[in-house]
Design a protein around this motif. Sequence first.
Motif, PDB file in Angstrom:
ATOM      1  N   GLY A 155     -57.588  68.589  -6.866  1.00 52.44           N
ATOM      2  CA  GLY A 155     -57.391  69.978  -7.304  1.00 52.44           C
ATOM      3  C   GLY A 155     -57.559  70.083  -8.805  1.00 52.44           C
ATOM      4  O   GLY A 155     -58.559  69.628  -9.358  1.00 52.44           O
ATOM      5  N   THR A 156     -56.563  70.657  -9.469  1.00 52.58           N
ATOM      6  CA  THR A 156     -56.631  70.829 -10.921  1.00 52.58           C
ATOM      7  C   THR A 156     -56.006  69.649 -11.665  1.00 52.58           C
ATOM      8  O   THR A 156     -55.811  69.717 -12.870  1.00 52.58           O
ATOM      9  CB  THR A 156     -55.939  72.132 -11.356  1.00 52.58           C
ATOM     10  N   PHE A 157     -55.702  68.577 -10.935  1.00 52.99           N
ATOM     11  CA  PHE A 157     -55.129  67.382 -11.551  1.00 52.99           C
ATOM     12  C   PHE A 157     -56.124  66.241 -11.520  1.00 52.99           C
ATOM     13  O   PHE A 157     -56.819  66.030 -10.519  1.00 52.99           O
ATOM     14  CB  PHE A 157     -53.858  66.936 -10.819  1.00 52.99           C
ATOM     15  N   ALA A 158     -56.158  65.509 -12.627  1.00 54.69           N
ATOM     16  CA  ALA A 158     -56.952  64.285 -12.702  1.00 54.69           C
ATOM     17  C   ALA A 158     -55.973  63.117 -12.653  1.00 54.69           C
ATOM     18  O   ALA A 158     -54.992  63.092 -13.398  1.00 54.69           O
ATOM     19  CB  ALA A 158     -57.744  64.247 -14.004  1.00 54.69           C
ATOM     20  N   TRP A 159     -56.227  62.190 -11.763  1.00 57.67           N
ATOM     21  CA  TRP A 159     -55.410  60.987 -11.661  1.00 57.67           C
ATOM     22  C   TRP A 159     -56.142  59.860 -12.364  1.00 57.67           C
ATOM     23  O   TRP A 159     -57.352  59.703 -12.218  1.00 57.67           O
ATOM     24  CB  TRP A 159     -55.170  60.637 -10.204  1.00 57.67           C
ATOM     25  N   GLY A 160     -55.410  59.087 -13.149  1.00 55.40           N
ATOM     26  CA  GLY A 160     -56.017  57.983 -13.870  1.00 55.40           C
ATOM     27  C   GLY A 160     -55.016  57.323 -14.784  1.00 55.40           C
ATOM     28  O   GLY A 160     -53.824  57.261 -14.478  1.00 55.40           O
ATOM     29  N   TYR A 161     -55.498  56.865 -15.927  1.00 51.98           N
ATOM     30  CA  TYR A 161     -54.614  56.163 -16.851  1.00 51.98           C
ATOM     31  C   TYR A 161     -55.043  56.410 -18.300  1.00 51.98           C
ATOM     32  O   TYR A 161     -56.186  56.757 -18.588  1.00 51.98           O
ATOM     33  CB  TYR A 161     -54.575  54.661 -16.547  1.00 51.98           C
ATOM     34  N   ARG A 162     -54.088  56.226 -19.186  1.00 49.94           N
ATOM     35  CA  ARG A 162     -54.340  56.389 -20.622  1.00 49.94           C
ATOM     36  C   ARG A 162     -55.000  55.127 -21.161  1.00 49.94           C
ATOM     37  O   ARG A 162     -54.702  54.020 -20.722  1.00 49.94           O
ATOM     38  CB  ARG A 162     -53.032  56.651 -21.370  1.00 49.94           C
ATOM     39  N   THR A 163     -55.892  55.328 -22.123  1.00 51.48           N
ATOM     40  CA  THR A 163     -56.568  54.209 -22.767  1.00 51.48           C
ATOM     41  C   THR A 163     -56.404  54.335 -24.279  1.00 51.48           C
ATOM     42  O   THR A 163     -56.114  55.411 -24.801  1.00 51.48           O
ATOM     43  CB  THR A 163     -58.074  54.189 -22.431  1.00 51.48           C
ATOM     44  N   ASN A 164     -56.605  53.204 -24.973  1.00 50.67           N
ATOM     45  CA  ASN A 164     -56.567  53.235 -26.437  1.00 50.67           C
ATOM     46  C   ASN A 164     -57.977  53.485 -26.971  1.00 50.67           C
ATOM     47  O   ASN A 164     -58.910  53.718 -26.199  1.00 50.67           O
ATOM     48  CB  ASN A 164     -55.961  51.942 -27.000  1.00 50.67           C
ATOM     49  N   GLU A 165     -58.133  53.412 -28.271  1.00 49.99           N
ATOM     50  CA  GLU A 165     -59.433  53.710 -28.887  1.00 49.99           C
ATOM     51  C   GLU A 165     -60.529  52.731 -28.483  1.00 49.99           C
ATOM     52  O   GLU A 165     -61.707  53.020 -28.601  1.00 49.99           O
ATOM     53  CB  GLU A 165     -59.310  53.778 -30.416  1.00 49.99           C
ATOM     54  N   ARG A 166     -60.158  51.558 -27.952  1.00 46.14           N
ATOM     55  CA  ARG A 166     -61.143  50.575 -27.480  1.00 46.14           C
ATOM     56  C   ARG A 166     -61.419  50.723 -25.985  1.00 46.14           C
ATOM     57  O   ARG A 166     -62.138  49.920 -25.411  1.00 46.14           O
ATOM     58  CB  ARG A 166     -60.646  49.164 -27.792  1.00 46.14           C
ATOM     59  N   GLY A 167     -60.818  51.732 -25.343  1.00 43.19           N
ATOM     60  CA  GLY A 167     -61.035  51.958 -23.921  1.00 43.19           C
ATOM     61  C   GLY A 167     -60.203  51.070 -23.025  1.00 43.19           C
ATOM     62  O   GLY A 167     -60.427  51.008 -21.821  1.00 43.19           O
ATOM     63  N   LYS A 225     -56.800  49.929 -21.037  1.00 39.36           N
ATOM     64  CA  LYS A 225     -55.641  50.544 -20.399  1.00 39.36           C
ATOM     65  C   LYS A 225     -54.396  50.220 -21.221  1.00 39.36           C
ATOM     66  O   LYS A 225     -54.206  49.070 -21.623  1.00 39.36           O
ATOM     67  CB  LYS A 225     -55.522  50.011 -18.972  1.00 39.36           C
ATOM     68  N   VAL A 226     -53.549  51.220 -21.492  1.00 38.42           N
ATOM     69  CA  VAL A 226     -52.395  50.994 -22.366  1.00 38.42           C
ATOM     70  C   VAL A 226     -51.103  50.738 -21.607  1.00 38.42           C
ATOM     71  O   VAL A 226     -50.095  50.401 -22.208  1.00 38.42           O
ATOM     72  CB  VAL A 226     -52.180  52.163 -23.360  1.00 38.42           C
ATOM     73  N   SER A 227     -51.098  50.847 -20.284  1.00 33.81           N
ATOM     74  CA  SER A 227     -49.880  50.640 -19.514  1.00 33.81           C
ATOM     75  C   SER A 227     -50.217  49.964 -18.201  1.00 33.81           C
ATOM     76  O   SER A 227     -51.261  50.202 -17.614  1.00 33.81           O
ATOM     77  CB  SER A 227     -49.187  51.983 -19.251  1.00 33.81           C
ATOM     78  N   GLU A 228     -49.308  49.138 -17.733  1.00 32.52           N
ATOM     79  CA  GLU A 228     -49.499  48.469 -16.450  1.00 32.52           C
ATOM     80  C   GLU A 228     -48.945  49.301 -15.296  1.00 32.52           C
ATOM     81  O   GLU A 228     -49.018  48.892 -14.140  1.00 32.52           O
ATOM     82  CB  GLU A 228     -48.834  47.092 -16.463  1.00 32.52           C
ATOM     83  N   GLU A 229     -48.386  50.461 -15.607  1.00 26.72           N
ATOM     84  CA  GLU A 229     -47.819  51.314 -14.570  1.00 26.72           C
ATOM     85  C   GLU A 229     -48.918  51.889 -13.682  1.00 26.72           C
ATOM     86  O   GLU A 229     -50.092  51.851 -14.012  1.00 26.72           O
ATOM     87  CB  GLU A 229     -47.029  52.457 -15.210  1.00 26.72           C
ATOM     88  N   GLU A 230     -48.485  52.460 -12.549  1.00 28.08           N
ATOM     89  CA  GLU A 230     -49.404  53.145 -11.651  1.00 28.08           C
ATOM     90  C   GLU A 230     -50.105  54.260 -12.413  1.00 28.08           C
ATOM     91  O   GLU A 230     -49.655  54.685 -13.465  1.00 28.08           O
ATOM     92  CB  GLU A 230     -48.633  53.738 -10.475  1.00 28.08           C
ATOM     93  N   GLU A 231     -51.162  54.767 -11.838  1.00 26.87           N
ATOM     94  CA  GLU A 231     -51.858  55.870 -12.500  1.00 26.87           C
ATOM     95  C   GLU A 231     -50.948  57.093 -12.580  1.00 26.87           C
ATOM     96  O   GLU A 231     -49.965  57.202 -11.855  1.00 26.87           O
ATOM     97  CB  GLU A 231     -53.163  56.203 -11.800  1.00 26.87           C
ATOM     98  N   GLU A 232     -51.300  57.992 -13.485  1.00 26.87           N
ATOM     99  CA  GLU A 232     -50.560  59.242 -13.639  1.00 26.87           C
ATOM    100  C   GLU A 232     -51.522  60.402 -13.443  1.00 26.87           C
ATOM    101  O   GLU A 232     -52.733  60.221 -13.427  1.00 26.87           O
ATOM    102  CB  GLU A 232     -49.900  59.313 -15.024  1.00 26.87           C
ATOM    103  N   ALA A 233     -50.965  61.578 -13.272  1.00 25.96           N
ATOM    104  CA  ALA A 233     -51.777  62.780 -13.078  1.00 25.96           C
ATOM    105  C   ALA A 233     -51.581  63.711 -14.262  1.00 25.96           C
ATOM    106  O   ALA A 233     -50.449  63.925 -14.708  1.00 25.96           O
ATOM    107  CB  ALA A 233     -51.373  63.488 -11.794  1.00 25.96           C
TER     108      ALA A 233
END
Length: 112
Positions: A79-91, A93-101
């Motif tokens: 829908g209007t939510f994107a599921w994924g993860y945050r990244t730093n400036e080098r691309g 992944k910044v967290s080992e947690e499950e993806e977020e929306a």
Amino acid sequence: MERRYSDMTIEELRREIGELTDKARKAEQMGMVNEYAVYERKIIMAKSYMLNPADFKAGEEYQIEGDPAHNFKIIYMNGTFAWGYRTNERGEKVSEEEEEALPISMFGEKVN
């Protein structure tokens, strides 16, 4: 009775965002931090329904409005939510947690 954002026209959404913005401004002036935060989240959601989710695709990476230190890599859309993860400036992944929306209105420029 409140209508769902998904049932509103673009013009109705614009009007709703204007009303929510006024309420948020008043709450901020009165020092009602929690109420202000609720209105801000509602504004973000309403704005998401003014965008086309098909414009956002899995594998793409976007800047996050209000979080200049991180980008967001989309794994899938719902829908209007994107599921994924945050990244730093080098691309990376910044967290080992499950993806977020995140609501799609929180995205700025595409990074890729």
